[in-house]
Design a protein around this motif. Sequence first.
Motif, PDB file in Angstrom:
ATOM      1  N   THR A 177     -46.431  63.589   4.440  1.00 17.61           N
ATOM      2  CA  THR A 177     -45.447  62.564   4.115  1.00 17.61           C
ATOM      3  C   THR A 177     -45.237  62.566   2.604  1.00 17.61           C
ATOM      4  OG1 THR A 177     -47.114  60.826   3.798  1.00 17.61           O
ATOM      5  CG2 THR A 177     -46.256  61.140   6.039  1.00 17.61           C
ATOM      6  N   ARG A 178     -44.180  61.919   2.185  1.00 21.40           N
ATOM      7  CA  ARG A 178     -43.912  61.866   0.748  1.00 21.40           C
ATOM      8  C   ARG A 178     -45.056  61.156   0.011  1.00 21.40           C
ATOM      9  NH1 ARG A 178     -39.320  62.838  -2.000  1.00 21.40           N
ATOM     10  NH2 ARG A 178     -39.120  61.953  -4.088  1.00 21.40           N
ATOM     11  N   LYS A 179     -45.608  60.114   0.637  1.00 21.38           N
ATOM     12  CA  LYS A 179     -46.716  59.378   0.028  1.00 21.38           C
ATOM     13  C   LYS A 179     -47.940  60.261  -0.143  1.00 21.38           C
ATOM     14  CE  LYS A 179     -49.398  55.110   0.557  1.00 21.38           C
ATOM     15  NZ  LYS A 179     -49.633  53.928   1.426  1.00 21.38           N
ATOM     16  N   GLN A 180     -48.255  61.077   0.877  1.00 20.98           N
ATOM     17  CA  GLN A 180     -49.406  61.975   0.790  1.00 20.98           C
ATOM     18  C   GLN A 180     -49.187  63.034  -0.280  1.00 20.98           C
ATOM     19  OE1 GLN A 180     -49.337  63.189   4.910  1.00 20.98           O
ATOM     20  NE2 GLN A 180     -51.090  61.899   5.452  1.00 20.98           N
ATOM     21  N   ALA A 181     -47.977  63.561  -0.354  1.00 23.90           N
ATOM     22  CA  ALA A 181     -47.683  64.581  -1.352  1.00 23.90           C
ATOM     23  C   ALA A 181     -47.808  64.017  -2.770  1.00 23.90           C
ATOM     24  CB  ALA A 181     -46.273  65.135  -1.123  1.00 23.90           C
ATOM     25  N   LYS A 182     -47.309  62.801  -2.958  1.00 24.51           N
ATOM     26  CA  LYS A 182     -47.420  62.174  -4.281  1.00 24.51           C
ATOM     27  C   LYS A 182     -48.877  61.891  -4.622  1.00 24.51           C
ATOM     28  CE  LYS A 182     -44.182  59.541  -5.933  1.00 24.51           C
ATOM     29  NZ  LYS A 182     -43.190  58.480  -6.210  1.00 24.51           N
ATOM     30  N   SER A 183     -49.686  61.583  -3.599  1.00 24.79           N
ATOM     31  CA  SER A 183     -51.103  61.349  -3.818  1.00 24.79           C
ATOM     32  C   SER A 183     -51.794  62.609  -4.327  1.00 24.79           C
ATOM     33  CB  SER A 183     -51.759  60.862  -2.525  1.00 24.79           C
ATOM     34  OG  SER A 183     -53.145  60.687  -2.708  1.00 24.79           O
ATOM     35  N   VAL A 184     -51.391  63.782  -3.784  1.00 27.81           N
ATOM     36  CA  VAL A 184     -51.943  65.059  -4.245  1.00 27.81           C
ATOM     37  C   VAL A 184     -51.605  65.276  -5.716  1.00 27.81           C
ATOM     38  CG1 VAL A 184     -51.766  67.577  -3.990  1.00 27.81           C
ATOM     39  CG2 VAL A 184     -51.914  66.118  -1.965  1.00 27.81           C
ATOM     40  N   ILE A 185     -50.372  64.987  -6.096  1.00 24.91           N
ATOM     41  CA  ILE A 185     -49.948  65.144  -7.488  1.00 24.91           C
ATOM     42  C   ILE A 185     -50.713  64.174  -8.392  1.00 24.91           C
ATOM     43  CG2 ILE A 185     -47.998  64.856  -9.068  1.00 24.91           C
ATOM     44  CD1 ILE A 185     -46.177  65.888  -6.842  1.00 24.91           C
ATOM     45  N   THR A 186     -50.890  62.918  -7.922  1.00 26.33           N
ATOM     46  CA  THR A 186     -51.627  61.924  -8.714  1.00 26.33           C
ATOM     47  C   THR A 186     -53.051  62.385  -8.994  1.00 26.33           C
ATOM     48  OG1 THR A 186     -50.306  60.122  -7.796  1.00 26.33           O
ATOM     49  CG2 THR A 186     -52.432  59.537  -8.772  1.00 26.33           C
ATOM     50  N   GLU A 187     -53.719  62.905  -7.972  1.00 22.37           N
ATOM     51  CA  GLU A 187     -55.088  63.409  -8.163  1.00 22.37           C
ATOM     52  C   GLU A 187     -55.122  64.552  -9.164  1.00 22.37           C
ATOM     53  OE1 GLU A 187     -56.605  64.472  -4.350  1.00 22.37           O
ATOM     54  OE2 GLU A 187     -56.487  62.430  -3.541  1.00 22.37           O
ATOM     55  N   SER A 188     -54.109  65.394  -9.125  1.00 24.57           N
ATOM     56  CA  SER A 188     -54.035  66.521 -10.066  1.00 24.57           C
ATOM     57  C   SER A 188     -53.839  66.035 -11.491  1.00 24.57           C
ATOM     58  CB  SER A 188     -52.893  67.461  -9.671  1.00 24.57           C
ATOM     59  OG  SER A 188     -53.049  67.914  -8.342  1.00 24.57           O
ATOM     60  N   LEU A 189     -52.987  65.003 -11.668  1.00 29.24           N
ATOM     61  CA  LEU A 189     -52.757  64.464 -13.009  1.00 29.24           C
ATOM     62  C   LEU A 189     -54.010  63.804 -13.559  1.00 29.24           C
ATOM     63  CD1 LEU A 189     -49.137  62.988 -12.793  1.00 29.24           C
ATOM     64  CD2 LEU A 189     -49.895  65.335 -13.154  1.00 29.24           C
ATOM     65  N   GLU A 190     -54.792  63.177 -12.687  1.00 26.27           N
ATOM     66  CA  GLU A 190     -56.054  62.577 -13.131  1.00 26.27           C
ATOM     67  C   GLU A 190     -57.031  63.649 -13.614  1.00 26.27           C
ATOM     68  OE1 GLU A 190     -57.430  60.261  -9.861  1.00 26.27           O
ATOM     69  OE2 GLU A 190     -55.942  58.676 -10.145  1.00 26.27           O
ATOM     70  N   LYS A 191     -56.990  64.819 -12.972  1.00 27.68           N
ATOM     71  CA  LYS A 191     -57.838  65.922 -13.424  1.00 27.68           C
ATOM     72  C   LYS A 191     -57.480  66.330 -14.842  1.00 27.68           C
ATOM     73  CE  LYS A 191     -58.966  68.242  -9.053  1.00 27.68           C
ATOM     74  NZ  LYS A 191     -58.773  69.484  -8.249  1.00 27.68           N
ATOM     75  N   SER A 192     -56.184  66.304 -15.141  1.00 18.58           N
ATOM     76  CA  SER A 192     -55.746  66.713 -16.480  1.00 18.58           C
ATOM     77  C   SER A 192     -56.280  65.795 -17.562  1.00 18.58           C
ATOM     78  CB  SER A 192     -54.217  66.753 -16.539  1.00 18.58           C
ATOM     79  OG  SER A 192     -53.678  65.435 -16.507  1.00 18.58           O
ATOM     80  N   GLN A 193     -56.585  64.531 -17.191  1.00 19.24           N
ATOM     81  CA  GLN A 193     -57.077  63.569 -18.168  1.00 19.24           C
ATOM     82  C   GLN A 193     -58.603  63.598 -18.299  1.00 19.24           C
ATOM     83  OE1 GLN A 193     -54.723  61.620 -20.002  1.00 19.24           O
ATOM     84  NE2 GLN A 193     -53.467  63.165 -18.975  1.00 19.24           N
ATOM     85  N   THR A 194     -59.282  64.136 -17.287  1.00 16.03           N
ATOM     86  CA  THR A 194     -60.755  64.092 -17.290  1.00 16.03           C
ATOM     87  C   THR A 194     -61.396  65.462 -17.519  1.00 16.03           C
ATOM     88  OG1 THR A 194     -60.731  64.307 -14.862  1.00 16.03           O
ATOM     89  CG2 THR A 194     -60.844  62.083 -15.778  1.00 16.03           C
ATOM     90  N   MET A 195     -60.640  66.556 -17.316  1.00 15.75           N
ATOM     91  CA  MET A 195     -61.202  67.898 -17.468  1.00 15.75           C
ATOM     92  C   MET A 195     -60.631  68.600 -18.693  1.00 15.75           C
ATOM     93  SD  MET A 195     -61.367  69.351 -13.542  1.00 15.75           S
ATOM     94  CE  MET A 195     -62.129  70.883 -14.090  1.00 15.75           C
ATOM     95  N   ASP A 196     -61.447  69.423 -19.299  1.00 15.71           N
ATOM     96  CA  ASP A 196     -61.006  70.200 -20.444  1.00 15.71           C
ATOM     97  C   ASP A 196     -59.981  71.242 -20.005  1.00 15.71           C
ATOM     98  OD1 ASP A 196     -61.612  72.809 -22.317  1.00 15.71           O
ATOM     99  OD2 ASP A 196     -61.804  70.911 -23.415  1.00 15.71           O
ATOM    100  N   PRO A 197     -58.904  71.489 -20.789  1.00  8.74           N
ATOM    101  CA  PRO A 197     -57.889  72.483 -20.408  1.00  8.74           C
ATOM    102  C   PRO A 197     -58.464  73.877 -20.172  1.00  8.74           C
ATOM    103  CG  PRO A 197     -57.073  71.110 -22.195  1.00  8.74           C
ATOM    104  CD  PRO A 197     -58.508  70.748 -21.993  1.00  8.74           C
ATOM    105  N   VAL A 198     -59.500  74.239 -20.934  1.00  8.99           N
ATOM    106  CA  VAL A 198     -60.122  75.553 -20.756  1.00  8.99           C
ATOM    107  C   VAL A 198     -60.761  75.649 -19.370  1.00  8.99           C
ATOM    108  CG1 VAL A 198     -61.882  77.141 -21.619  1.00  8.99           C
ATOM    109  CG2 VAL A 198     -60.528  75.770 -23.230  1.00  8.99           C
ATOM    110  N   LYS A 199     -61.427  74.568 -18.939  1.00 13.03           N
ATOM    111  CA  LYS A 199     -62.038  74.555 -17.610  1.00 13.03           C
ATOM    112  C   LYS A 199     -60.970  74.643 -16.523  1.00 13.03           C
ATOM    113  CE  LYS A 199     -66.212  71.942 -18.811  1.00 13.03           C
ATOM    114  NZ  LYS A 199     -67.001  70.703 -18.559  1.00 13.03           N
ATOM    115  N   LEU A 200     -59.860  73.955 -16.738  1.00 11.15           N
ATOM    116  CA  LEU A 200     -58.770  74.014 -15.768  1.00 11.15           C
ATOM    117  C   LEU A 200     -58.230  75.439 -15.647  1.00 11.15           C
ATOM    118  CD1 LEU A 200     -56.775  70.755 -16.653  1.00 11.15           C
ATOM    119  CD2 LEU A 200     -58.002  71.197 -14.527  1.00 11.15           C
ATOM    120  N   GLN A 201     -58.059  76.100 -16.797  1.00 10.17           N
ATOM    121  CA  GLN A 201     -57.555  77.476 -16.790  1.00 10.17           C
ATOM    122  C   GLN A 201     -58.528  78.408 -16.081  1.00 10.17           C
ATOM    123  OE1 GLN A 201     -54.405  78.626 -18.135  1.00 10.17           O
ATOM    124  NE2 GLN A 201     -55.085  80.211 -16.703  1.00 10.17           N
TER     125      GLN A 201
END
Length: 1035
Positions: free
Chosen positions: A614-638
């Motif tokens: 559903t659109r809500k579930q898809a947006k939830s996936v994106i939200t979790e990903s954006l939270e990762k960007s705030q808590t993880m180092d960019p090098v670790k993400l890469q």
Amino acid sequence: MGSVSNFVSPNTCQPTPCLLSRSNQSPWTKPVSGVLFPRSFMPIQRCHLVRRSCVVSASLMGNLGRMKRNIQDFTSMNYWVVRDYYRLVQSVNSLEPQIQSLSDEQLKAKTAEFRERLMRGDSLADMQAEAFAVVREAAKRTIGMRHFDVQIIGGGVLHDGSIAEMKTGEGKTLVSTLAAYLNALTGEGVHVVTVNDYLAQRDAEWMGRVHRFLGLSVGLIQELGFDYLRDNLTSNREQLVMRWPKPFHFAIVDEVDSVLIDEGRNPLLISGEANENAARYPVAAKVAELLVKDIHYKAELKENSVELTEEGISLAEMALETADLWDENDPWARFVMNALKAKEFYKRDVQYIVRDGKALIINELTGRVEDKRRWSEGIHQAVEAKEGLEIQADSIVVAQITYQSLFKLYPKLSGMTGTAKTEEKEFLKMFQIPVIEVPTNLSNIRIDLPIQAFATARGKWEHVRREVEDMFGQGRPVLVGTTSVENSEYLSELLKEWGIPHNVLNARPKYAAREADFIAQAGRKYAITISTNMAGRGTDIILGGNPKMLAREIIEDSILSYLTTEILADNLDDNELSQKVLSKIKVGPSSLALLARAALMAKYVGKSESKSWTRKQAKSVITESLEKSQTMDPVKLQNLVNEQSEMYPLGPAIALAYLSVLKDCEAHCLHEGSEVKRLGGLHVIGTSLHESRRIDNQLRGRAGRQGDPGSTRFMVSLQDEMFQKFNFDTEWAVRLISKITNDEDLPIEGDTIVKQLLALQINAEKYFFGIRKSLVEFDEVLEVQRKHVYDLRQLLLTGENESCSQHIFQYMQAVVDEIVVGNSNPQKHPRYWSLAKLLKEFMAITGSLLDDSFSGVTEVTMLQSLENLHETSSIDMEDFYLPHLPKPPNVFRGIRRKNSSLRRWLDICSDDLTGSGRYRTSINLLRKFLGDYLIASYLTVVQESGFDDGYIKEIERAVLLKTLDCYWRDHLVNMNKLSSAVNVRSFAHRNPLEEYKIDGCRFFISMLSATRRLTIESILQYWSSPMDSQELFIS
């Protein structure tokens, strides 16, 4: 701001549009009799000359005004209080280098160190400066935000149990972390209360990172008041959700003025259902349509009350085919009155909207739909009947508390808001909480232009449209505040006619769903936003746009379509969005590459999923990903993307794309923000005055955030609801306009107008303060009673098993006391007592329990026993019984039971129930004997039942709780009826509040008496035949 120039003929020369600045606060021309006209109404030939003189005058007046404010600030108590807090700031700043040198582990260890110091006897005040320094450093490391000095002051104000007034954009949410952390060190819990679920969740995630870093646990409570009420309705201790026996310790209330003042008078209700009256509401709605205002009924908008005339009563009775609207056996009056109120006072798209076959309340202060809330006392059903909707069940109150009473339960209470100083007297009087104005981090340079008054609503809306058009021509962002959905859509249609693109933010689902997007863009160049109310929105309007929200929007636009096939059915007209005039955000090549990779992964993941998201579930996936960007180092993400390339790591790919896009958005917003500041910043237009200056100040506070330029203008019409609601005399203004001009659509402004309008607002504030004060005083009566009942309930629910038995014994003695005292007289011989009635009442409560042992006792036997007792010189209380009467079972063995019996005797001797007289001792001894006999018989039958102690105690607890809940529920209904009924007594020159206190106390005493009696009757009935009764008490 540049005034509207459309009034000037196109053949005449146009004056250069003027922009607002600190040296040009009011582009107005020559004053006439204390009234100012916009410059475009004056002869063009004199325009430039007059304008120069006005600039000098406005600049001089502005400097004098600022000098006056500075002197007032210096001489105010607030100035000296804030100055004292700077000592705390100095202490925190001096500790900063030391705290900065700590590693993450050392910084986290500070929490355990503080708690050890508390256990050794240190106070919170001893460690306040160091704790604040620790939180400041933790916030810098976790969320990249460092507390300013003024925010340290705000934290100190909150810790001291005061209200911190901090202007919009000053970071109140970050301030709360200081006081919350310090007070949480005691281990007793801290509640940070916000005005809606969205903000609570946002703050728990955002600021929760600071607290979790320091070793504190963070939870999310979405219904604090209802949790408290539900905890006092449950019959199972395992279902309790709050920290009993001390659920309240310290609360920080965000937007405290909204919670305690605006919402404070609305009770939180938990209701049961009753359907028997559902059919009456549609009939009453039809009758209300027949009745004509001012002929059949009178409506008072200010009081929200209606009164039927004699003609109206006759017509209603004829239509309903009843002889009396107030007939107790066929009551129609309440339904007709509610139908008339729904007709006159509850307007669609103002007080409520209709969605999915339901009437949903619109919060008048926030503009949000409150789908979990319903009007009480049949009003909501009347509105449903008016709209032809399905009638929901009538409600019966089973538990209630106001926000004001709820927050009084906290031993320590503080709050934050941008507008509280105007209500400081109320906070001091009602809650004993002072308001401290915390200085801004940067000087406020917002320009508040004079209020413009119009004789007609048509003239006001036309001027609003012209001012929006003028600001749009300059490129300045505009926020227009309206008071209802109806008004916001009227202005929207007006702007559409003139081709002005804009966004609308109101309670309609198609708009409310995109609230965050609209607010993110409201500070951008050329952005026009119409909002029903900005109070409590919880999001700052950043000049140039909010880069985080814009970056998120770009990510969602690029990825959502691959993750879900669900289309957002918002039905928004492209012409009413301001998208087409907003500058496009330039996304760099690296960002485009990362977006393309994330989109490719999203496409693969979307196809590989066995079920469609559903659109809500898809947006939830994106939200979790954006939270990762705030808590993880960019090098670790890469590294994650590279290591899991064959697994299509969608989350890390989205996070990396977001970080790159965010940099592009930040650069764009910074550049555009500079342009907007050069143009004059956000311009706020208020389209009517609220009943409180504080709400108007909240709207004004959206401009001039954190030292930004900005301006505000309020336009009011003498046809606005506030003037009608309070029956204000506006003829003076109409006459003034008529003297000056023949056009009633022209505005008037000046000191005289401002003073008059402010006087009207202050009168409205005093009126509503009187209502709130009265409601608080009435609620204080119920507050004392509620505390007694809820304390008793929690004692029964969470106390030891023995406490239930002790309550049963106390109830038995109390019931016996009422029977004996009510049928005896200490000044008269027992032969004149009502002994037959006494025996009958005593046997009635015992049921069949005493049929065998006490059935032979008669009035004569009782009289003979009392006469012999009166002549007795000494009595052995350890083995006491009345002569000629059955001897109680010998169950008072053991120290505990003997002590219990002796305590009851001492209580009987020391109380004043019996009164003074020659036969006082005989009455007390009869009370003792019957109480002992009843308790002993109960203990005997329980022992003989063969059930184990655990089962017996659960039965006692169940009976105690169910009877208490039953009568407390009825008591709430009676008290609500009483609060309405006592107002009539004022016609007899009797004080309604005193009448409410007297009758309420009498009701409460009767309720407790009835509770005790039913409890004893039920418990004795149960043990007389336990197999027949167990279904009644065990759930």
